[in-house]
Write an enzyme that holds these catalytic residues in place. Sequence first.
Site, short mmCIF file in Angstrom:
data_model
loop_
_atom_site.label_atom_id
_atom_site.label_comp_id
_atom_site.label_asym_id
_atom_site.label_seq_id
_atom_site.Cartn_x
_atom_site.Cartn_y
_atom_site.Cartn_z
N THR A 1 0.83 -1.21 0.00
CA THR A 1 0.00 0.00 0.00
C THR A 1 0.86 1.26 0.00
OG1 THR A 1 -1.44 1.28 1.46
CG2 THR A 1 -0.10 -0.35 2.52
N ASP A 2 0.30 2.36 -0.51
CA ASP A 2 1.02 3.64 -0.44
C ASP A 2 1.09 4.16 0.99
OD1 ASP A 2 -1.66 4.34 -0.14
OD2 ASP A 2 -1.68 5.85 -1.74
N GLU A 3 0.30 3.57 1.91
CA GLU A 3 0.28 4.07 3.29
C GLU A 3 1.61 3.86 4.00
OE1 GLU A 3 -3.38 3.32 5.39
OE2 GLU A 3 -4.48 3.10 3.52
N TYR B 1 -1.56 -0.58 10.98
CA TYR B 1 -1.73 -1.24 9.67
C TYR B 1 -0.55 -0.93 8.75
CZ TYR B 1 -3.18 -1.71 4.78
OH TYR B 1 -3.21 -2.01 3.43
N ASP C 1 -12.09 12.53 14.94
CA ASP C 1 -11.07 12.13 13.96
C ASP C 1 -10.41 10.81 14.34
OD1 ASP C 1 -9.62 12.34 11.67
OD2 ASP C 1 -8.71 14.28 12.16
N LYS D 1 2.44 -3.41 7.23
CA LYS D 1 2.70 -3.60 5.80
C LYS D 1 4.13 -3.19 5.46
CE LYS D 1 0.29 -4.74 2.93
NZ LYS D 1 -0.08 -6.10 2.40
P1 NAD Z 1 -9.47 -7.46 2.49
O1 NAD Z 1 -9.45 -7.20 3.96
O2 NAD Z 1 -10.71 -7.21 1.73
O3 NAD Z 1 -9.06 -8.99 2.22
C1 NAD Z 1 -8.02 -9.62 2.90
C2 NAD Z 1 -8.16 -11.12 2.68
O4 NAD Z 1 -7.08 -11.75 3.38
C3 NAD Z 1 -9.47 -11.71 3.22
O5 NAD Z 1 -10.02 -12.59 2.29
C4 NAD Z 1 -9.03 -12.44 4.48
O6 NAD Z 1 -9.85 -13.57 4.77
C5 NAD Z 1 -7.61 -12.85 4.10
N1 NAD Z 1 -6.77 -13.09 5.28
C6 NAD Z 1 -6.63 -12.29 6.37
N2 NAD Z 1 -5.79 -12.86 7.25
C7 NAD Z 1 -5.36 -14.04 6.69
C8 NAD Z 1 -4.47 -15.05 7.08
N3 NAD Z 1 -3.83 -15.01 8.25
N4 NAD Z 1 -4.25 -16.08 6.24
C9 NAD Z 1 -4.89 -16.15 5.05
N5 NAD Z 1 -5.77 -15.23 4.63
C10 NAD Z 1 -6.00 -14.17 5.44
O7 NAD Z 1 -8.25 -6.64 1.92
P2 NAD Z 1 -8.06 -5.91 0.51
O8 NAD Z 1 -8.56 -4.53 0.62
O9 NAD Z 1 -8.56 -6.79 -0.57
O10 NAD Z 1 -6.46 -5.83 0.45
C11 NAD Z 1 -5.72 -6.90 -0.12
C12 NAD Z 1 -4.25 -6.55 -0.10
O11 NAD Z 1 -4.03 -5.36 -0.84
C13 NAD Z 1 -3.71 -6.28 1.30
O12 NAD Z 1 -2.42 -6.83 1.38
C14 NAD Z 1 -3.68 -4.77 1.40
O13 NAD Z 1 -2.67 -4.34 2.29
C15 NAD Z 1 -3.37 -4.41 -0.03
N6 NAD Z 1 -3.85 -3.08 -0.46
C16 NAD Z 1 -5.16 -2.74 -0.28
C17 NAD Z 1 -5.61 -1.50 -0.73
C18 NAD Z 1 -7.06 -1.09 -0.59
O14 NAD Z 1 -7.41 0.05 -0.95
N7 NAD Z 1 -7.95 -1.95 -0.15
C19 NAD Z 1 -4.71 -0.63 -1.36
C20 NAD Z 1 -3.38 -1.02 -1.53
C21 NAD Z 1 -2.97 -2.26 -1.09
P1 TYD Z 2 -10.57 3.99 4.57
O1 TYD Z 2 -11.60 3.58 3.56
O2 TYD Z 2 -10.64 3.40 5.94
O3 TYD Z 2 -9.15 3.76 3.89
P2 TYD Z 2 -7.68 4.24 4.39
O4 TYD Z 2 -7.73 4.65 5.81
O5 TYD Z 2 -6.89 2.99 4.19
O6 TYD Z 2 -7.29 5.36 3.47
O7 TYD Z 2 -10.64 5.57 4.75
C1 TYD Z 2 -10.53 6.44 3.64
C2 TYD Z 2 -10.56 7.86 4.18
O8 TYD Z 2 -11.89 8.08 4.71
C3 TYD Z 2 -9.62 8.10 5.34
O9 TYD Z 2 -9.14 9.46 5.26
C4 TYD Z 2 -10.49 7.94 6.58
C5 TYD Z 2 -11.84 8.44 6.09
N1 TYD Z 2 -13.03 7.80 6.72
C6 TYD Z 2 -14.06 8.63 7.21
O10 TYD Z 2 -13.99 9.87 7.17
N2 TYD Z 2 -15.15 8.00 7.75
C7 TYD Z 2 -15.25 6.63 7.84
O11 TYD Z 2 -16.27 6.13 8.37
C8 TYD Z 2 -14.19 5.82 7.32
C9 TYD Z 2 -14.26 4.33 7.40
C10 TYD Z 2 -13.10 6.47 6.76
#
Ligand code: NAD
Ligand code: TYD
Length: 347
Positions: free
Chosen positions: A129-131, A154, A284, A158
């Site tokens: 992630t970019d985070e 988180y 916040d 990562k």
């Molecule tokens: P998600 O939470 O929707 O899915 C995570 C999956 O991992 C789930 O199916 C869960 O059951 C599985 N999981 C969790 N713990 C596990 C374990 N111990 N063993 C096996 N499986 C396990 O997450 P997502 O949003 O689809 O993100 C997927 C990946 O992409 C992550 O690595 C996240 O850091 C990365 N990512 C997400 C975003 C985003 O915007 N969602 C952006 C950049 C990178």
């Molecule tokens: P989120 O979807 O949790 O993703 P991330 O924290 O990984 O960027 O949140 C996106 C943005 O929205 C973040 O600045 C936090 C904000 N946010 C709210 O303002 N209200 C909410 O209920 C949630 C879940 C997030």
Amino acid sequence: MALLITGGAGFIGSHVVRHFVNRYTHYQIVNLDALTYAGNLENLTDIEGAANYQFVKGSITDSALLDQLFTQYDFKGVIHLAAESHVDRSIAHPMAFIETNVKGTAALLNACKTHWSTFEGRRFYQISTDEVFGALGDSGLFTEDSPYAPNSPYSASKASADHLVRAYGETYDLPYVISNCSNNYGPNHFPEKLIPLCIHNILKGKELPIYGDGLYTRDWLYVTDHAQAIDQVYHQGKNGETYLIGGHNEFTNIDLIRLLCEQMDARLGRAPGTAQKSITFVKDRPGHDKRYAIDASKIERELGWSPAHTFEQGLAATIDWYLEHEEWLAHVTSGAYQSYYDKQYGT
Ligand code: NAD
Ligand code: TYD
């Protein structure tokens, strides 16, 4: 050719699994997922019978299971998405994030190191992630050279995982690539994250919680564009390299939710301004990163990737999907899913 995809029942993972199963019919795709609250096999019903697809329920932290799988399948690659993924949950339950994101990634790397007799033609792909880069001010973009400065449990977990991947590359010559992507949105997104939470709450007539002043900025990418980028990085990326993936699509949270409200009102045939009345500014998030934004020019230049969806198209498709899948939304927000997490991890 066997390929292990971890976390394939989650949001992004399900799109990646579908993409690979449908496009690479000569690959054997093994999806290892623990089915936490965020993993849901309903995300994959359309491909569950495919001849080149196998689901395994289990944790990436289970080294004995990894030994068994790496012995059974001679994996040529691992695309690692399994993670605890929600910042707010990481503030409430940090240890779960260390367990899966740090120790789980270490267990997978170790399985590769132990079982891959030769690294020739193999690859470990870390989806990150970019985070990990922390917060930007009002200007500037993250690049592949940005220093790591994670601020939440988180993002720190990562970042740790990314460092372990790099260290296995440096120390053991494990071939790897890493990509760091901006915020994804689209179908199958668990309704704890901003966009699906607000869609869910608009449908249920609940308040739309905006943290702080709502002026936090994220760069949004439609999830299938991320799946396509993952395909290109996996197949064309250079070992030892990092690729940043983003949508060139920045919104403050408040602007994004106002746009979502407008589109939801129009789609539901409600008077303009109806959904916006539910916007509520709330306390916040601690350690809230001000702004994320990606310079995606490396992946565009070197691998020829660019997003196929505009934000307008992606948001409309996302809203349509949630309106057509209210039973999915009801299921994933049921008590069974919520209590699973608390039973597993506590605090
Ligand atoms: P998600 O939470 O929707 O899915 C995570 C999956 O991992 C789930 O199916 C869960 O059951 C599985 N999981 C969790 N713990 C596990 C374990 N111990 N063993 C096996 N499986 C396990 O997450 P997502 O949003 O689809 O993100 C997927 C990946 O992409 C992550 O690595 C996240 O850091 C990365 N990512 C997400 C975003 C985003 O915007 N969602 C952006 C950049 C990178
Ligand atoms: P989120 O979807 O949790 O993703 P991330 O924290 O990984 O960027 O949140 C996106 C943005 O929205 C973040 O600045 C936090 C904000 N946010 C709210 O303002 N209200 C909410 O209920 C949630 C879940 C997030």
